[in-house]
Write an enzyme that holds these catalytic residues in place. Sequence first.
Site, PDB file in Angstrom:
ATOM      1  N   ARG A   1     -27.384   7.763   7.418  1.00 36.89           N
ATOM      2  CA  ARG A   1     -28.213   8.760   6.731  1.00 36.89           C
ATOM      3  C   ARG A   1     -29.517   9.021   7.480  1.00 36.89           C
ATOM      4  NH1 ARG A   1     -27.621   6.347   0.797  1.00 36.89           N
ATOM      5  NH2 ARG A   1     -25.449   6.831   0.387  1.00 36.89           N
TER       6      ARG A   1
ATOM      7  N   ARG B   1     -33.307  12.680   3.380  1.00 36.93           N
ATOM      8  CA  ARG B   1     -34.432  12.968   2.490  1.00 36.93           C
ATOM      9  C   ARG B   1     -35.713  12.220   2.812  1.00 36.93           C
ATOM     10  NH1 ARG B   1     -31.638  11.677  -3.092  1.00 36.93           N
ATOM     11  NH2 ARG B   1     -30.663  10.092  -1.758  1.00 36.93           N
TER      12      ARG B   1
ATOM     13  N   ARG C   1     -33.845  21.731   3.350  1.00 34.10           N
ATOM     14  CA  ARG C   1     -33.061  21.651   2.109  1.00 34.10           C
ATOM     15  C   ARG C   1     -33.552  22.692   1.110  1.00 34.10           C
ATOM     16  NH1 ARG C   1     -32.061  21.677  -2.494  1.00 34.10           N
ATOM     17  NH2 ARG C   1     -31.177  20.093  -3.874  1.00 34.10           N
TER      18      ARG C   1
ATOM     19  N   ASP D   1     -21.168  15.705   4.112  1.00 31.31           N
ATOM     20  CA  ASP D   1     -20.980  14.854   2.941  1.00 31.31           C
ATOM     21  C   ASP D   1     -19.565  14.303   2.968  1.00 31.31           C
ATOM     22  OD1 ASP D   1     -22.317  14.121   0.209  1.00 31.31           O
ATOM     23  OD2 ASP D   1     -20.253  14.671  -0.282  1.00 31.31           O
TER      24      ASP D   1
ATOM     25  N   TYR E   1     -13.745   9.087  -6.271  1.00 31.97           N
ATOM     26  CA  TYR E   1     -14.501  10.235  -6.781  1.00 31.97           C
ATOM     27  C   TYR E   1     -13.574  11.272  -7.427  1.00 31.97           C
ATOM     28  CZ  TYR E   1     -18.708   8.646  -4.324  1.00 31.97           C
ATOM     29  OH  TYR E   1     -19.797   7.926  -3.911  1.00 31.97           O
TER      30      TYR E   1
END
Length: 356
Positions: A27, A31, A40, A77, A154
């Site tokens: 990652r 963020r 973003r 993702d 998921y």
Amino acid sequence: MTSLKNDIFIKALLKQPVDRTPVWMMRQAGRYLPEYRQVREQAGSFLKLCTNPELACEVTLQPLRRFDFDAAILFSDILTIPDAMGLGLYFTEGEGPKFKYPVRTAADIDKLPVPDPEVGLRYVVDAVRLIRKNLQGSVPLIGFSGSPWTLATYMVEGGSSKSFQNVKGLMYEQPGLMHIMLDKLAQSVAAYLNAQIAAGAQAVMLFDTWGGMLNSEDYLEFSLHYAKQVRALLKTEVDGLRVPTILFTKGGGLWLESMADAGYDALGLDWQTDIRQARARVGGKVALQGNMDPVALYAKPEIIAEKVKSILDKYGAGSGHVFNLGHGILPDINPEHVKAMVDTVRQYSPIYHQSI
């Protein structure tokens, strides 16, 4: 070996000699960087950012402008494949990913397609091409996918879960049906990774985020078996050059020996696994990637430096180690703390690579 200006990441994965330990971070485009948050916001949503090749390229390159990482990783993702299967991926603030159409029945599984990456996932493949072009051979590009088991969790749960009761319920009550689903997912993941390799990814990583939620028997049957199937389908030579492969199972420390036999060049280690013990158990077969606790990056830079040195000390001399966190960086980490980690790896690791 390659036309890369910096190829020590590739060499370390192949256990070839290097002059220092390479470093990158799961990652690393994300963020914790203010410039990422700006892009973003420009994109309008996380999903729109993922599906825009130009913006995905930009955020992939951002950390390389700040830090001396030895690899770039595609910004995307892990849930792109289920989305391309028509399950209706969306993100809810504070709750993570969700699917409009979870997979619960034989009919649901029967209608799942194996997506053509150049059609349903074209935005990812285009992003890989664009990133490779913009990197200009500075460092290698890592492609990735979620593992079949992790994607299935998921898809069946309809989003994130703490108990995994729906997917484990399907696995226990209808194992044959679960195997049909996982086989489709393995074919889809392999096709997706092969498309990334063909587009320019120079290494690929399989993220088995939820394999560690299984017991040993079920992990081998429902998770690792399909990671092996993916690996067997990968085309890992391009123009005479090897494309190294990495398998990462969070919580997988119990099964390192079995994982080392799965055909991958390297195993990612979470922070709960002692890297000295891991090397003793499997280091002759595979390279190791990891494995600092992501939470350690909240500490002061001098403490971070000591944590880095400890991991390098535990791995010891010789190639076959790629420094990384034991999972992805957390979103509110100070970027200067990342710099402390990277700089310490680069400054301290050469002593472990001196020729005798």
